[in-house]
Design a protein around this motif. Structure first.
Motif, PDB file in Angstrom:
ATOM      1  N   MET A 124      -8.555  -3.766  -3.109  1.00 58.88           N
ATOM      2  CA  MET A 124      -8.649  -2.333  -2.827  1.00 58.88           C
ATOM      3  C   MET A 124      -7.799  -1.527  -3.794  1.00 58.88           C
ATOM      4  O   MET A 124      -8.233  -0.487  -4.318  1.00 58.88           O
ATOM      5  CB  MET A 124      -8.223  -2.036  -1.382  1.00 58.88           C
ATOM      6  N   LEU A 125      -6.586  -1.996  -4.038  1.00 61.41           N
ATOM      7  CA  LEU A 125      -5.688  -1.271  -4.939  1.00 61.41           C
ATOM      8  C   LEU A 125      -6.205  -1.278  -6.369  1.00 61.41           C
ATOM      9  O   LEU A 125      -6.144  -0.257  -7.069  1.00 61.41           O
ATOM     10  CB  LEU A 125      -4.286  -1.880  -4.881  1.00 61.41           C
ATOM     11  N   ALA A 126      -6.724  -2.432  -6.803  1.00 64.31           N
ATOM     12  CA  ALA A 126      -7.272  -2.512  -8.159  1.00 64.31           C
ATOM     13  C   ALA A 126      -8.447  -1.554  -8.322  1.00 64.31           C
ATOM     14  O   ALA A 126      -8.561  -0.844  -9.329  1.00 64.31           O
ATOM     15  CB  ALA A 126      -7.695  -3.937  -8.473  1.00 64.31           C
ATOM     16  N   GLY A 127      -9.312  -1.506  -7.308  1.00 64.14           N
ATOM     17  CA  GLY A 127     -10.441  -0.586  -7.355  1.00 64.14           C
ATOM     18  C   GLY A 127     -10.004   0.866  -7.325  1.00 64.14           C
ATOM     19  O   GLY A 127     -10.533   1.696  -8.075  1.00 64.14           O
ATOM     20  N   ALA A 128      -9.018   1.175  -6.460  1.00 63.27           N
ATOM     21  CA  ALA A 128      -8.543   2.553  -6.334  1.00 63.27           C
ATOM     22  C   ALA A 128      -7.926   3.056  -7.634  1.00 63.27           C
ATOM     23  O   ALA A 128      -8.243   4.157  -8.106  1.00 63.27           O
ATOM     24  CB  ALA A 128      -7.520   2.644  -5.194  1.00 63.27           C
ATOM     25  N   TRP A 129      -7.057   2.240  -8.226  1.00 65.66           N
ATOM     26  CA  TRP A 129      -6.399   2.664  -9.465  1.00 65.66           C
ATOM     27  C   TRP A 129      -7.375   2.658 -10.640  1.00 65.66           C
ATOM     28  O   TRP A 129      -7.269   3.483 -11.551  1.00 65.66           O
ATOM     29  CB  TRP A 129      -5.199   1.771  -9.748  1.00 65.66           C
ATOM     30  N   SER A 150      -6.754   7.932  -2.998  1.00 69.80           N
ATOM     31  CA  SER A 150      -7.351   6.600  -2.841  1.00 69.80           C
ATOM     32  C   SER A 150      -6.409   5.664  -2.087  1.00 69.80           C
ATOM     33  O   SER A 150      -6.855   4.840  -1.278  1.00 69.80           O
ATOM     34  CB  SER A 150      -7.688   6.010  -4.212  1.00 69.80           C
ATOM     35  N   SER A 151      -5.110   5.779  -2.349  1.00 74.30           N
ATOM     36  CA  SER A 151      -4.130   4.952  -1.632  1.00 74.30           C
ATOM     37  C   SER A 151      -4.089   5.312  -0.153  1.00 74.30           C
ATOM     38  O   SER A 151      -3.919   4.432   0.705  1.00 74.30           O
ATOM     39  CB  SER A 151      -2.742   5.115  -2.259  1.00 74.30           C
ATOM     40  N   LEU A 152      -4.240   6.594   0.151  1.00 73.60           N
ATOM     41  CA  LEU A 152      -4.309   7.013   1.550  1.00 73.60           C
ATOM     42  C   LEU A 152      -5.523   6.392   2.236  1.00 73.60           C
ATOM     43  O   LEU A 152      -5.439   5.953   3.391  1.00 73.60           O
ATOM     44  CB  LEU A 152      -4.377   8.541   1.644  1.00 73.60           C
ATOM     45  N   LEU A 153      -6.647   6.356   1.530  1.00 74.50           N
ATOM     46  CA  LEU A 153      -7.837   5.717   2.085  1.00 74.50           C
ATOM     47  C   LEU A 153      -7.587   4.224   2.296  1.00 74.50           C
ATOM     48  O   LEU A 153      -7.974   3.669   3.338  1.00 74.50           O
ATOM     49  CB  LEU A 153      -9.021   5.924   1.146  1.00 74.50           C
ATOM     50  N   ALA A 154      -6.944   3.568   1.330  1.00 74.38           N
ATOM     51  CA  ALA A 154      -6.651   2.140   1.457  1.00 74.38           C
ATOM     52  C   ALA A 154      -5.734   1.870   2.647  1.00 74.38           C
ATOM     53  O   ALA A 154      -5.912   0.882   3.377  1.00 74.38           O
ATOM     54  CB  ALA A 154      -6.018   1.622   0.164  1.00 74.38           C
ATOM     55  N   ILE A 155      -4.747   2.734   2.872  1.00 75.81           N
ATOM     56  CA  ILE A 155      -3.846   2.588   4.021  1.00 75.81           C
ATOM     57  C   ILE A 155      -4.634   2.725   5.321  1.00 75.81           C
ATOM     58  O   ILE A 155      -4.415   1.984   6.290  1.00 75.81           O
ATOM     59  CB  ILE A 155      -2.717   3.630   3.950  1.00 75.81           C
ATOM     60  N   THR A 156      -5.566   3.682   5.356  1.00 73.73           N
ATOM     61  CA  THR A 156      -6.395   3.877   6.548  1.00 73.73           C
ATOM     62  C   THR A 156      -7.244   2.634   6.829  1.00 73.73           C
ATOM     63  O   THR A 156      -7.345   2.179   7.970  1.00 73.73           O
ATOM     64  CB  THR A 156      -7.310   5.097   6.371  1.00 73.73           C
ATOM     65  N   VAL A 157      -7.861   2.088   5.776  1.00 75.93           N
ATOM     66  CA  VAL A 157      -8.666   0.866   5.928  1.00 75.93           C
ATOM     67  C   VAL A 157      -7.789  -0.278   6.426  1.00 75.93           C
ATOM     68  O   VAL A 157      -8.185  -1.045   7.316  1.00 75.93           O
ATOM     69  CB  VAL A 157      -9.334   0.487   4.588  1.00 75.93           C
ATOM     70  N   ASP A 158      -6.574  -0.384   5.883  1.00 77.99           N
ATOM     71  CA  ASP A 158      -5.661  -1.450   6.282  1.00 77.99           C
ATOM     72  C   ASP A 158      -5.266  -1.311   7.744  1.00 77.99           C
ATOM     73  O   ASP A 158      -5.187  -2.309   8.479  1.00 77.99           O
ATOM     74  CB  ASP A 158      -4.421  -1.411   5.384  1.00 77.99           C
ATOM     75  N   TYR A 198      -2.839 -11.470   9.302  1.00 78.16           N
ATOM     76  CA  TYR A 198      -1.790 -12.087   8.480  1.00 78.16           C
ATOM     77  C   TYR A 198      -2.333 -13.366   7.836  1.00 78.16           C
ATOM     78  O   TYR A 198      -2.059 -14.481   8.291  1.00 78.16           O
ATOM     79  CB  TYR A 198      -0.552 -12.378   9.325  1.00 78.16           C
ATOM     80  N   SER A 199      -3.109 -13.201   6.790  1.00 76.05           N
ATOM     81  CA  SER A 199      -3.703 -14.338   6.101  1.00 76.05           C
ATOM     82  C   SER A 199      -3.829 -14.014   4.619  1.00 76.05           C
ATOM     83  O   SER A 199      -3.644 -12.875   4.188  1.00 76.05           O
ATOM     84  CB  SER A 199      -5.082 -14.666   6.693  1.00 76.05           C
ATOM     85  N   GLU A 200      -4.130 -15.056   3.854  1.00 76.81           N
ATOM     86  CA  GLU A 200      -4.314 -14.870   2.413  1.00 76.81           C
ATOM     87  C   GLU A 200      -5.499 -13.952   2.121  1.00 76.81           C
ATOM     88  O   GLU A 200      -5.510 -13.235   1.127  1.00 76.81           O
ATOM     89  CB  GLU A 200      -4.532 -16.228   1.741  1.00 76.81           C
ATOM     90  N   ARG A 201      -6.483 -13.972   2.992  1.00 72.07           N
ATOM     91  CA  ARG A 201      -7.650 -13.115   2.799  1.00 72.07           C
ATOM     92  C   ARG A 201      -7.258 -11.640   2.844  1.00 72.07           C
ATOM     93  O   ARG A 201      -7.786 -10.832   2.081  1.00 72.07           O
ATOM     94  CB  ARG A 201      -8.690 -13.424   3.879  1.00 72.07           C
ATOM     95  N   THR A 202      -6.332 -11.308   3.725  1.00 67.39           N
ATOM     96  CA  THR A 202      -5.867  -9.922   3.818  1.00 67.39           C
ATOM     97  C   THR A 202      -5.159  -9.508   2.540  1.00 67.39           C
ATOM     98  O   THR A 202      -5.375  -8.397   2.027  1.00 67.39           O
ATOM     99  CB  THR A 202      -4.921  -9.760   5.020  1.00 67.39           C
ATOM    100  N   VAL A 203      -4.304 -10.374   2.018  1.00 67.18           N
ATOM    101  CA  VAL A 203      -3.588 -10.063   0.768  1.00 67.18           C
ATOM    102  C   VAL A 203      -4.575  -9.841  -0.366  1.00 67.18           C
ATOM    103  O   VAL A 203      -4.446  -8.893  -1.147  1.00 67.18           O
ATOM    104  CB  VAL A 203      -2.616 -11.215   0.423  1.00 67.18           C
ATOM    105  N   LEU A 204      -5.598 -10.709  -0.461  1.00 67.67           N
ATOM    106  CA  LEU A 204      -6.614 -10.563  -1.497  1.00 67.67           C
ATOM    107  C   LEU A 204      -7.382  -9.256  -1.326  1.00 67.67           C
ATOM    108  O   LEU A 204      -7.667  -8.554  -2.307  1.00 67.67           O
ATOM    109  CB  LEU A 204      -7.581 -11.747  -1.439  1.00 67.67           C
ATOM    110  N   LEU A 217       0.828  -1.203   0.000  1.00 66.59           N
ATOM    111  CA  LEU A 217       0.000   0.000   0.000  1.00 66.59           C
ATOM    112  C   LEU A 217       0.865   1.257   0.000  1.00 66.59           C
ATOM    113  O   LEU A 217       0.566   2.233  -0.700  1.00 66.59           O
ATOM    114  CB  LEU A 217      -0.922  -0.003   1.217  1.00 66.59           C
ATOM    115  N   VAL A 218       1.927   1.257   0.790  1.00 66.68           N
ATOM    116  CA  VAL A 218       2.840   2.404   0.805  1.00 66.68           C
ATOM    117  C   VAL A 218       3.490   2.577  -0.568  1.00 66.68           C
ATOM    118  O   VAL A 218       3.678   3.695  -1.055  1.00 66.68           O
ATOM    119  CB  VAL A 218       3.915   2.216   1.900  1.00 66.68           C
ATOM    120  N   GLY A 219       3.816   1.456  -1.218  1.00 65.22           N
ATOM    121  CA  GLY A 219       4.378   1.522  -2.561  1.00 65.22           C
ATOM    122  C   GLY A 219       3.387   2.090  -3.559  1.00 65.22           C
ATOM    123  O   GLY A 219       3.760   2.853  -4.467  1.00 65.22           O
ATOM    124  N   SER A 220       2.114   1.732  -3.406  1.00 69.15           N
ATOM    125  CA  SER A 220       1.072   2.295  -4.273  1.00 69.15           C
ATOM    126  C   SER A 220       0.976   3.802  -4.085  1.00 69.15           C
ATOM    127  O   SER A 220       0.869   4.562  -5.063  1.00 69.15           O
ATOM    128  CB  SER A 220      -0.274   1.637  -3.953  1.00 69.15           C
TER     129      SER A 220
END
Length: 278
Positions: A104-109, A73-81, A93-99, A26-29
């Motif tokens: 979120m990133l796909a939607g934001a971009w 949008s990335s700032l919002l995603a970081i806040t949600v995370d 720390y699970s696969e669900r979190t990665v998904l 997310l920080v990279g985004s």
């Protein structure tokens, strides 16, 4: 300056396998969006004042809209995370979190790209000066949509950070009950965490609110200096973001030394940290 510091951050995250956690993705985004925004500002200046071309200027404005929208949008995603890392600490720390992060990133971009394409695809005032907003060649309805989107994101972030503060204070209270008193270190840590959240949200609001409000109430006949005066703090946000979200982080600092100075071994161990630690 914006482009350089964010390009450095993108290079650090890209070259450091230890920084492939959801938080740093997310920080990279965010850094990528701010990097594009910095490059867009340079291109917009060139084609606005050096090489005059309305068509190319329209493309650069669309590029800027998409970049800044991706940044917000990335700032919002970081806040949600950050909220999820506290609210669902046991399953974070699970696969669900990665998904969830990738979704979120796909939607934001995706949304940011669509917002950037709107003026390019015809929602502009090149052929109707009366429809122009304070940000030429964007129309009044276009900037109203962008401002409304920002206000919505700001309110969502405000709500999430309030919830984060409640969770932090509740955790501190639970620790106090277990230990029969709240130690000075826990009190300082809680106060520091709440203060950090206030600084993050305050910086974001102070950077973007003046421009968002001016886009709604401003008149295109007003001097252009008013637009630049309110837009300048918004551009500063892209310069401040890496400092707030990345360069204060120990893993980022260590990776920077590894990348440029070789002061640590490449096999240096990293302690996995959640967004709530940052």
């Amino acid at each position: 300056a914006i482009a350089c510091e964010n390009a450095l951050l993108v290079a650090i995250i890209w070259c450091s396998p230890a920084l492939r956690t959801p938080m740093f993705v997310l920080v990279g985004s965010l850094a990528t969006a701010d990097l594009l925004a910095g490059l867009g500002l340079i291109l917009n200046f060139v084609f606005q004042y050096v090489i005059r071309s309305e068509t190319v200027s329209l493309l650069t404005v669309g590029f800027l809209v998409a970049s800044f929208a991706a940044s917000v949008s990335s700032l919002l995603a970081i806040t949600v995370d950050r909220y999820l890392s506290l609210y669902n600490a046991l399953t974070y720390y699970s696969e669900r979190t990665v998904l969830c992060i990738h979704t979120m990133l796909a939607g934001a971009w995706g949304v940011s790209l669509c917002l950037g394409l709107l003026p390019v695809l015809g929602w502009n005032c090149l052929h109707d000066r009366a429809a122009c907003s304070v940000v030429r060649p964007l129309t009044k309805s276009n900037v109203t949509l962008l401002s409304a989107s920002f206000f919505l994101i700001f309110l969502i972030m405000l709500h999430l950070y309030i919830e984060i503060c409640k969770i932090v204070c509740r955790h501190a209270h639970q620790i106090a009950l277990q230990q029969h008193f709240l130690t000075a270190s826990h009190y300082v840590a809680t106060k520091k965490g709440v203060s950090t959240l206030a600084i993050i949200l305050g910086t974001f609001g102070a950077s973007w609110l003046p421009f968002a409000i001016y886009c709604v109430v401003g008149d295109p006949d007003y001097p252009s200096v008013y637009t630049y005066a309110t837009l300048l703090p918004a551009t500063y946000n892209s310069m401040i973001n890496p400092i707030i979200y990345a360069y204060r982080n120990q893993e980022i600092q260590r990776s920077m030394w590894v990348l440029f100075c070789g002061c640590f071994q490449a096999k240096v161990s990293f302690r996995s940290r959640s967004p709530s630690d940052v």
